[in-house]
Design a protein around this motif. Structure first.
Motif, PDB file in Angstrom:
ATOM      1  N   THR A  33       0.839  -1.202   0.000  1.00  0.00           N
ATOM      2  CA  THR A  33       0.000   0.000   0.000  1.00  0.00           C
ATOM      3  C   THR A  33       0.878   1.256   0.000  1.00  0.00           C
ATOM      4  O   THR A  33       0.581   2.235  -0.688  1.00  0.00           O
ATOM      5  N   SER A  54     -10.393   2.802   2.257  1.00  0.00           N
ATOM      6  CA  SER A  54     -10.085   1.718   3.187  1.00  0.00           C
ATOM      7  C   SER A  54      -9.415   0.594   2.416  1.00  0.00           C
ATOM      8  O   SER A  54      -9.755   0.337   1.264  1.00  0.00           O
ATOM      9  N   GLY A  92      -6.999  -3.375   2.934  1.00  0.00           N
ATOM     10  CA  GLY A  92      -6.181  -4.325   3.671  1.00  0.00           C
ATOM     11  C   GLY A  92      -6.933  -5.508   4.225  1.00  0.00           C
ATOM     12  O   GLY A  92      -6.359  -6.565   4.445  1.00  0.00           O
ATOM     13  N   TRP A 127      -7.489  -5.187  -3.161  1.00  0.00           N
ATOM     14  CA  TRP A 127      -6.346  -5.575  -3.995  1.00  0.00           C
ATOM     15  C   TRP A 127      -5.332  -6.277  -3.125  1.00  0.00           C
ATOM     16  O   TRP A 127      -5.546  -6.434  -1.925  1.00  0.00           O
ATOM     17  N   ARG A 165      -9.532 -14.524   3.388  1.00  0.00           N
ATOM     18  CA  ARG A 165      -8.732 -15.580   2.775  1.00  0.00           C
ATOM     19  C   ARG A 165      -9.415 -16.939   2.868  1.00  0.00           C
ATOM     20  O   ARG A 165     -10.045 -17.263   3.866  1.00  0.00           O
TER      21      ARG A 165
HETATM   22  C1  WTA Z   1      -7.188  -8.624   2.025  1.00  0.00           C
HETATM   23  C2  WTA Z   1      -2.919  -5.201   0.651  1.00  0.00           C
HETATM   24  C3  WTA Z   1     -11.383  -7.248   1.936  1.00  0.00           C
HETATM   25  C4  WTA Z   1      -7.475  -9.803   1.119  1.00  0.00           C
HETATM   26  C5  WTA Z   1      -3.288  -4.175  -0.425  1.00  0.00           C
HETATM   27  C6  WTA Z   1      -6.246  -9.845   0.239  1.00  0.00           C
HETATM   28  C7  WTA Z   1      -9.114  -7.089   1.584  1.00  0.00           C
HETATM   29  C8  WTA Z   1      -5.156  -9.418   1.174  1.00  0.00           C
HETATM   30  C9  WTA Z   1      -9.267  -5.769   1.096  1.00  0.00           C
HETATM   31  C10 WTA Z   1      -4.016  -8.759   0.465  1.00  0.00           C
HETATM   32  C11 WTA Z   1     -10.584  -5.218   1.070  1.00  0.00           C
HETATM   33  C12 WTA Z   1      -7.169  -6.317   1.002  1.00  0.00           C
HETATM   34  N1  WTA Z   1     -11.602  -5.999   1.502  1.00  0.00           N
HETATM   35  N2  WTA Z   1     -10.165  -7.813   2.005  1.00  0.00           N
HETATM   36  N3  WTA Z   1     -10.824  -3.979   0.665  1.00  0.00           N
HETATM   37  N4  WTA Z   1      -8.049  -5.325   0.737  1.00  0.00           N
HETATM   38  N5  WTA Z   1      -7.802  -7.383   1.528  1.00  0.00           N
HETATM   39  O1  WTA Z   1      -1.097  -8.362  -0.101  1.00  0.00           O
HETATM   40  O2  WTA Z   1      -7.576 -10.971   1.906  1.00  0.00           O
HETATM   41  O3  WTA Z   1      -1.059  -7.074   2.083  1.00  0.00           O
HETATM   42  O4  WTA Z   1      -6.012 -11.121  -0.306  1.00  0.00           O
HETATM   43  O5  WTA Z   1      -2.290  -6.271   0.062  1.00  0.00           O
HETATM   44  O6  WTA Z   1      -5.780  -8.492   2.064  1.00  0.00           O
HETATM   45  O7  WTA Z   1      -3.088  -8.244   1.382  1.00  0.00           O
HETATM   46  P1  WTA Z   1      -1.790  -7.501   0.885  1.00  0.00           P
END
Ligand code: WTA
Length: 649
Positions: free
Chosen positions: A313, A387, A389, A416, A517
């Motif tokens: 992010t 928002s 993560g 994402w 997940r």
């Molecule tokens: C979760 C962070 C629901 C999801 C950018 C994904 C979310 C993992 C959302 C990726 C959201 C991220 N709603 N779940 N808006 N945004 N996730 O790689 O499970 O740290 O697979 O990336 O966070 O986490 P990463």
């Protein structure tokens, strides 16, 4: 998945919020974007690529012939740092602020695009002097300070892919990444300020380096002035080497598919994956989404992604997206409650932040601390909230909208992943009528769906697996050094479709609800970790025979880590000491974010006849539910023993 309780909770949501009329009228992205992208997806991305300056124009938008290895903007050449810095100065925007830096203890620096150009050029000259060449990997382990951005962009300028390691990771996590990535050059700082005191970084790197003899140099930024150990053959001060460099550096253009960075993220096995992003597509994806989702007006907005640069992010929405768009950002070093719980709102008021992007975990903390705290500050500059993560629960969404956004700011819940490089599913703030808790629709140019086990689209309202059916520019290109794992992890569940590892449903209106997940990856406060990683840290402890880790629902952090541990017979019979010992062992092996909320010493673990641990049953225990079907267990009395132990403790 249709029995998933979360789905039941979500299906009652019927509130929705259209964008305010004035916001909609002035929004960057209008509804026509969806139409254009649907009519000609490749042509749409070709158009988005014009946001970027190409030294040599590309001849082919997408080459998908060697799937799943995509090539975007083939034949194009560009420099990422030039796109983020030089071209804005050349366009007369040198005096525009790139960053308002706010240290945790209140020290500040204002960095204009001209300043950024000078600092990045000096840093690039320094790295060149120290022998860093195109293609070399550079590890960066830093606090949230401007030099972190200078270091990343200096690497990009030289075509030396960076791998930023989150400042909360332990020495062994650093060593693993440095070795996997073949890093020979590390940039760090003596420390940073966190929770009101200087935290140490250099000493953690020193410890990691004992295991990494191939690292030639460690370049150290002086941030806190704390005492550090020094290895004369290896260590160099940033201020001694960088400050004396020429302020001019000519960037070289690299192939669109030249690696820009590698970011390690947890997968379903113990070993973190090196997610590799390349230059052209990543910059197009981040600059496009920063324009469309955050409605950025670079000459007016003050944009604040309150995340760490050590996570994706921060890479995409503190560094590359905002800088590619010539925006002004806030860079804040510290924690939300230091020195007081109004710290973020004081920053919003001080810099007149207009767009805020943060994680649901932070929002839930603010909710707990109470609405009176933000109410003491002038938050009227805010016009858009984001928002990211983890799934945002509708209550937190509503609270964010009301108490931070004054009921006037659209809220964009953006889905994402590190692998995606940039936002894929999100409302367009001037177009979408949002629902609390839903990430709404795939962005223009993105083709996402929810599949059942057989690879068919699920019926509206049913749960399934989130997939992306067409390649997109900022997608990961591979896993560093492990093409097989890349294919297996993302492209083997369904042919030629990207498997995200998240559960989701699409409601009757066609809007997406991401549920979390579906694999053994945990999401604690928006930080990804694998159960296997924590388990292998636990079993590395001499007192542990076996360990199983599950994620249990937690009101504050989304999920919390619950560990079930069988001790070796030689170890004493449990007790607080062992538990505390194990907790601190996990902290020091991975980092504080991996510390289990609780560790339960158990006589046995629930296993199937083939020896697979049934984590589902442990999750039932951890979440205080009735334990599910135990008939496939080799020994069904195990669960009784575990539950009995749970009640007694
Ligand atoms: C979760 C962070 C629901 C999801 C950018 C994904 C979310 C993992 C959302 C990726 C959201 C991220 N709603 N779940 N808006 N945004 N996730 O790689 O499970 O740290 O697979 O990336 O966070 O986490 P990463």
């Amino acid at each position: 998945m249709t029995n998933n309780p979360t789905i039941q909770e979500l299906s009652h949501e019927d509130r929705s919020f259209p964008p305010p009329a004035d916001f909609a009228a002035a929004a960057n992205a209008q509804a026509v974007e969806y139409e254009k992208a649907a009519a000609d997806r490749i042509g749409y991305w070709e158009e988005q690529a014009q946001r970027i300056s190409w030294e040599t124009p590309f001849d082919t938008v997408l080459d998908w012939s060697d799937r799943p290895f995509a090539k975007w903007f083939v034949g194009g050449r560009l420099n990422a740092a030039y796109n983020c810095v030089d071209r804005h100065v050349e366009n007369g925007l040198g005096d525009r602020v790139a960053y308002y830096f706010e240290g945790e203890s209140g020290d500040t620096r204002t960095i204009t695009y001209s300043d950024l150009l000078r600092e990045v050029s000096k840093a690039a000259n320094a790295l060149t002097e120290l022998g860093v060449k195109t293609g070399d990997r550079v590890a960066i382990y830093m606090p949230m300070i401007p030099e972190t951005v200078f270091a990343m962009l200096a690497c990009a300028r030289l075509g030396a892919p960076h791998t930023v390691i989150f400042g909360g990771f332990s020495a062994s996590a650093i060593a693993d990444r440095v070795k996997d990535c073949g890093v020979e050059f590390v940039i760090t700082a003596d420390g940073g300020y966190r929770k009101g005191k200087p935290s140490a970084l250099k000493s953690v790197v020193d410890e990691a380096m004992e295991d990494c003899p191939e690292v030639r140099n460690v370049l150290v930024v002086r941030r806190t002035g704390q005492d550090v150990d020094w290895n004369d053959d290896r260590d160099l001060w940033w201020h001694e080497v960088v400050d004396r460099q020429p302020e001019i550096h000519t960037p070289e253009a690299f192939d669109s598919e030249h690696p820009l960075y590698i970011m390690y993220s947890s997968g379903t096995t113990g070993k973190p994956k090196g997610i590799m992003h390349t230059t052209g597509g990543y910059l197009v994806g981040t600059s496009f989404t920063h324009w469309a989702v955050f409605d950025i007006k670079p000459d007016k907005d003050v944009f604040w992604t309150a995340a760490d640069i050590g996570w994706v992010t921060g890479h995409s929405y503190i560094v590359y997206g905002p800088l590619a768009n010539g925006a002004t950002s806030v860079l804040y070093e510290g924690t939300p409650d230091t020195p007081h719980r109004g710290r973020w709102w004081e920053i919003v008021q001080k810099y007149k932040v207009s767009i805020l992007y943060c994680a649901p975990t932070a929002i839930r903390s603010f909710m707990k601390w109470g609405r009176d705290i933000p109410a003491q500050y002038d938050l009227s500059s805010l016009r858009l909230l984001g928002s990211v993560g983890e799934p945002i629960n509708p209550e937190a969404w509503m609270w964010y909208r009301e108490h931070i956004g004054g009921n006037r700011c659209p809220v964009v819940d953006t889905w994402w992943q590190t692998e995606n490089g940039s936002i894929l599913i999100s409302p367009l703030p001037g177009v979408t009528e949002t629902k609390p808790g839903s990430a709404m629709r795939p962005l223009p140019g993105i083709v996402a769906d929810v599949f059942d086990d057989e690879g068919n689209s699920v019926e509206p309202g049913n749960g399934g697996y989130l997939v992306v059916k067409e390649p997109w520019p900022s997608m990961l290109r591979t896993l560093w050094g492990d093409e097989e794992r890349f294919k297996k992890t993302y492209w083997s569940q369904y042919p030629e479709v990207y498997f995200a590892g998240d559960g989701a449903k699409i409601d009757r209106d066609g809007d997406f609800w991401v549920l979390g997940r579906v694999d053994d990856v945990l999401n604690v406060s928006g930080h990804r970790m694998s159960t296997a990683e924590i388990e292998s840290a636990l079993v590395a402890h001499p007192k542990v025979a076996e360990a199983a880790v599950v994620g249990a629902k937690d009101e504050m952090t989304g999920q919390a880590i619950e560990a079930f541990v069988i001790l070796r017979e030689s170890a004493d019979d449990g007790g607080d000491d062992v538990v505390n010992d194990l907790r601190s062992h996990v902290r020091s092996s991975i980092g504080p974010i991996a510390t289990p909320r609780s560790i339960m010493i158990v006589p046995d673990l629930p296993k199937t006849r083939s020896g697979k641990i049934m984590r589902r049953l442990l999750k039932d225990v951890a979440e205080n539910r009735e334990v599910g079907d135990v008939t496939t267990l080799a020994d069904s009395s195990v669960m009784d023993l575990i539950q009995k132990g749970m009640k007694e403790s």
